[in-house]
Design a protein around this motif. Structure first.
Motif, mmCIF file in Angstrom:
data_model
loop_
_atom_site.group_PDB
_atom_site.id
_atom_site.type_symbol
_atom_site.label_atom_id
_atom_site.label_comp_id
_atom_site.label_asym_id
_atom_site.label_seq_id
_atom_site.Cartn_x
_atom_site.Cartn_y
_atom_site.Cartn_z
ATOM 1 N N UNK A 796 0.934 -1.389 -0.097
ATOM 2 C CA UNK A 796 -0.176 -0.075 -0.089
ATOM 3 C C UNK A 796 0.831 1.206 -0.129
ATOM 4 N N UNK A 797 1.976 1.334 0.651
ATOM 5 C CA UNK A 797 2.726 2.526 0.917
ATOM 6 C C UNK A 797 3.430 2.449 -0.389
ATOM 7 N N UNK A 798 3.834 1.590 -1.215
ATOM 8 C CA UNK A 798 4.683 1.561 -2.423
ATOM 9 C C UNK A 798 3.525 2.302 -3.592
ATOM 10 N N UNK A 799 2.294 1.563 -3.610
ATOM 11 C CA UNK A 799 1.136 1.825 -4.260
ATOM 12 C C UNK A 799 0.996 3.491 -4.162
ATOM 13 N N UNK A 800 0.767 3.907 -2.857
ATOM 14 C CA UNK A 800 0.536 5.432 -2.768
ATOM 15 C C UNK A 800 1.686 6.263 -3.145
ATOM 16 N N UNK A 801 2.825 5.812 -3.017
ATOM 17 C CA UNK A 801 4.145 6.729 -3.514
ATOM 18 C C UNK A 801 3.895 6.931 -4.845
#
Length: 938
Positions: A796-801
């Protein structure tokens, strides 16, 4: 009557060696979709050299046939764990068979029979007729064939396995090698032996009992675990012996006409027309030239039955060989065809015309022969020059063996050469010019005018390949030469170059200069044709000059500080050892994985994190770090290891590496090593001093300035993130850097959806890991482990980044596609970073190459920037005649020794120079600090 000889080549062994020695040659260089040719080229080299160096009456090159053999019927798991042949190698096998035949070798491929069994059968057939048999292979299994008529040679390492050689190597004579292999087993072929019985135990048993059969008869007498394992294997060992025994009775009559006579296995002449067509098809231009050169000699010989004698390369002037000897010697024939003229200069009369030629030449290849590989202490033994292809001269100056001929006095010769060497308008060329620059400086000569370096030309054009002169000459010219170890020997028996016969030394030295000029004439046009690569090459040449200055300056070491730190570290290491023993409840060796494993998993019941290849619980660094999160003993062992390495590598040794006269350490910066363009520091390695621990940082306290001076450290701030912003063009990242924002705080605000001033320290830490992790191709799994969160959260963090920084995502996707198409990526300035595994069918290798494709342009651009800074800073220091010395380059940092009167100048000008070497979409920022030592300057 001279005995006849049969030469058998283990072709399967050869082709794997050739494949791994030259892994990524292509018919069209740089095109990853072009057919691979590395193994083909390697086989040509190896087979040509072997035929030249090992005369024989009969010969054959034997390859394994595809498909199953009789051993697969005996044992279905035979070779079950062996990796499949790489596709790039498989595609080269048929061309290899074709070219080996064209080179004049009989080729044998027998369906259903392994190459070893074909070799064994032929060797025994020939030996029975009194024929001497030489088997060329790196496979130790063939040692069981050795007897008074059969010898194994390994041309890759010079090993000779005759009866004495086998006995010395394995501890048993060849007659016991089958028994030895049965006990030890063969992991490569998946043939089990006796569990935990290694070479020493097997040899000991066999020499004590006389044979495997006698050992098995008395197996009940063998004590301990080894004896129990032997008894457990009694039912298996007959099958094991059957599998490892090379057959010597295969029916080969259908494949070799006339057996047992060997007439069908006689060498034939090379098929010149077929070879030329083959070499042209696969892009071997140098080999085509060699064929043409040999044809010139053949034509000359036919036209003139009694040719005029001429000097043979490497001999002193006036010494001649019989023409028939020259014609018979393939290497000399090719040399003669290319009109080599090598002079050995022993008098002033011989030197005078060469001095005139040097002064008149547009470009001269220069090479030194020396007393040491350590450039700071090396002294000149001789100097060679080449001014035209095929023409070179060697001036021996310090050969000191008994009966060595009189040589010109070294100091006087160097004095006559000095004006030319120090004249910047007289252009010079070398192979690794930084080394020769140091050597001349040791004799008071500051060489000017080095325009080219063939090592650096190769490094820029083909960074992923070897850059040694021998490799370059083989690869680009099809030329082979005299090997240094052929002249001087190996290991403890190696003699210094000063004791090499001058005639042999002259040929070797002249060949080096001649080949350097020849390689330059091949590579330089390629660089001239590409403006970006030429820029990188010119940067490397300029960097070589700046690095020479850095290495020459050295850095002052405070030996008493290091001695004090060593004492403190030693006390702490002993304390940690005692604490570890107490936690374990017993003493043990903290350096023994076996003892650690027994205590961890048998005694204390710690969880097994992962296992080794043999199935035992692992205690490697990664395991210790994981266990240290929850258990104190692994943490103690980790700390003990770290401090022991710090003490042994740095605090104990740095002072020993310092020049005793000056107290300064002179590291060696290797330019042509890292594929990203970064430098490699050696002897000592100043780039790997651990700085994450207080003890590691303290080592830098010993790098000091002399009285009246200070240490300054200037480095780039967040350089790779700035490069990512420039390359990707992502608007949000560009905005953060242009506005001077804290980029990690800005990223946290984007990823967590909060205002910049509301970002917590924990969120900033997460964002920093994400920023740097994605640059290095970190996966969601890696991010989760690094942050201590679950995989879903990491994804989720990578997708949001990527939602917030779409330009970065676009850059990564496009870079992967481009890399797969081209086989390389580029830095901002045009440095090419090749990725041989980018289209590999092996998933992990391909994945690693894809991660490298993302990161390499940033690491490579950072390397280019620090080199640009280093060159420009040195230029300004020289132009303004400053007293400031550049003394180290460590990653993105330049370190200086600064007179107190120049501190303010350095404070203002060095960051300005470093920030101004390139115009990117984001500003470059360099910061400088000062102190009495390197640590304080940070």
């Amino acid at each position: 009557m001279t005995k006849k000889t049969l030469l058998l080549v283990d072709g399967s062994s050869y082709l794997y060696r050739a494949f791994h020695a030259m892994p990524d040659l292509r018919a069209v260089p740089g095109d990853p979709t072009s057919p691979a040719t590395g193994a083909i080229r390697g086989m040509i080299n190896m087979m040509t050299s072997l035929r030249r160096e090992q005369p024989a009456d009969f010969a054959a090159c034997i390859f394994d046939a595809p498909g199953k053999t009789f051993r697969d019927d005996w044992y279905p798991d035979y070779k079950a764990h062996r990796s499949p042949m790489p596709d790039d190698l498989r595609s080269q096998i048929e061309p290899i068979h074709e070219v080996v035949r064209a080179l004049g070798w009989p080729v044998l491929v027998v369906p259903g029979v392994e190459a070893d069994d074909v070799i064994g059968t032929l060797a025994v057939v020939a030996a029975a007729q009194g024929i001497e048999v030489i088997v060329s292979s790196g496979d130790k299994d063939l040692s069981q064939l050795v007897d008074e008529h059969i010898t194994i040679i390994d041309t890759m390492n010079g090993k000779r396995r005759d009866v004495a050689g086998v006995t010395a190597e394995f501890g048993v004579p060849p007659s016991l090698m089958v028994d030895y292999q049965t006990l030890v087993g063969d992991t490569v072929d998946n043939v089990p032996g006796v569990a935990k019985v290694g070479p020493k135990t097997a040899a000991k048993w066999l020499m004590e009992y006389g044979s495997l059969d006698r050992l098995l008869e008395r197996a009940h007498e063998i004590k301990g675990v080894a004896g129990e394992n032997l008894r457990n294997a009694l039912d298996w060992l007959p099958q094991g012996r059957r599998l490892v025994t090379i057959r010597t009775d295969c029916d080969l009559a259908a494949h070799i006409a006339g057996l047992p006579a060997l007439d069908a296995m006689a060498f034939t002449e090379q098929q010149a027309d077929a070879l030329r067509a083959f070499y042209e098809k696969y892009g071997f231009k140098g080999l085509v030239r060699t064929l043409e050169a040999a044809a010139v000699v053949d034509a000359a010989v036919l036209a003139s039955p009694t040719p005029k004698p001429r000097a043979r390369p490497g001999n002193e002037p006036g010494l001649f060989d019989d023409p028939e000897d020259i014609i018979a010697d393939e290497e000399a024939r090719v040399a003669q065809a290319t009109s080599l003229r090598y002079d050995t200069i022993l008098t002033w009369e011989q030197l005078a015309p060469w001095l005139a030629r040097l002064d008149a030449a547009e470009l001269v290849a220069v090479d030194t022969e020396t007393t040491s590989l350590n450039e700071v202490v090396a002294e000149i033994v001789g100097v060679s020059f080449s001014v035209e292809p095929g023409e070179a001269a060697y001036v021996p100056l310090a050969h000191d063996y008994p009966d060595a001929p009189a040589q010109l006095p070294r100091d006087e010769v160097l004095a006559r050469l000095k004006p030319w060497l120090e004249n910047p308008s007289r252009k010079k060329l070398g192979q690794h010019i930084k080394y020769d620059r140091h050597v001349f400086a040791n004799h008071g000569i500051e060489v000017q005018g080095y325009a080219h370096d063939t090592m650096l030309q190769s490094y820029v054009l083909e960074v992923h390949k070897p850059h040694g002169l021998a490799s370059l000459a083989e690869r680009h010219l099809g030329r082979s030469g005299v090997n240094y170890e052929d002249l001087c020997g190996k290991g403890a028996s190696q003699i210094p170059f000063s004791q090499v016969d001058i005639g042999k030394a002259s040929h070797y030295a002249c060949e080096d200069s001649d080949q350097t000029l020849d390689v330059h004439n091949t590579l330089w046009p390629q660089l001239q044709a590409d403006a970006k690569l030429r820029f990188i090459y010119e940067l490397e040449i300029a960097s070589s000059e700046a690095l020479y200055r850095i290495e020459r300056n050295g850095v002052l070491i405070d030996a008493p500080i290091l001695a004090k730190q060593s004492g403190e570290l030693g006390a702490r290491i002993l304390q940690l050892e005692a604490e570890a023993h107490e936690l374990a409840g017993q003493p043990f060796n903290l350096g023994s994985p076996k003892q650690i494993g027994e205590i961890f998993f048998t005694k204390l019941g710690l969880p097994v994190v992962k296992k080794t290849a043999t199935g035992a619980p692992s205690t490697d660094e990664e395991v210790l770090e994981k266990l240290a999160e929850d258990y104190p003993l692994p943490a103690k062992i980790l700390e003990h290891r770290g401090l022991s390495k710090l003490k042994g590598t740095y605090t104990d040794k740095l002072a020993q590496l310092a020049n005793p006269r000056t107290g300064r350490v002179h590291t060696h910066y290797a330019q042509a090593v890292a594929v990203t363009g970064r430098l490699s520091s050696n002897d000592p390695n100043l780039q790997n001093i651990p700085i994450r621990t207080a003890e590691g940082r303290r080592v830098r306290e010993a790098f000091v300035a002399p009285a009246g001076r200070v240490i300054a450290s200037a480095d780039y701030s967040q350089i790779e993130l700035r490069i990512m912003a420039h390359i990707s063009g992502d608007p949000a990242l560009l905005h953060a850097f242009k506005e001077g924002l804290d980029v990690h705080r800005a990223t946290a605000a984007e990823v967590f959806g909060v205002a910049v001033d509301q970002v917590s320290s924990e969120q900033r830490r997460y964002a920093k890991v994400i920023n740097f992790g994605l640059i290095y191709g970190m996966s969601a799994f890696g991010l989760a482990r690094n942050l201590g969160i679950d995989n879903t959260a990491a994804k989720n963090y990578i997708a949001r980044y990527f939602e917030r920084y779409p330009g970065v995502k676009h850059y990564m996707d496009e870079t992967r596609l481009s890399a797969k198409s081209k086989g390389y990526v580029e830095t901002v300035f045009g440095r090419r970073l090749y990725l041989p595994e980018i289209n590999s069918p092996n998933g992990p290798r391909r994945g690693g190459a894809e991660r490298a494709a993302i990161n390499a342009p940033m690491q490579g651009t950072a390397a280019d920037l620090i080199k640009l800074s280093m060159v420009e800073v040195q230029r300004v220091l020289d132009a303004e005649r400053r007293g400031t010395l550049m003394i180290m380059q460590v990653h993105d940092e330049l370190v200086f020794e600064v007179p107190e009167a120049e501190i303010e100048w350095v404070r203002m000008e060095i960051p300005r120079i470093m920030a101004g070497v390139a115009d990117l979409q984001v500003p470059l920022l360099a910061e400088v600090g000062f102190g009495a030592n390197w640590d304080q300057a940070h």
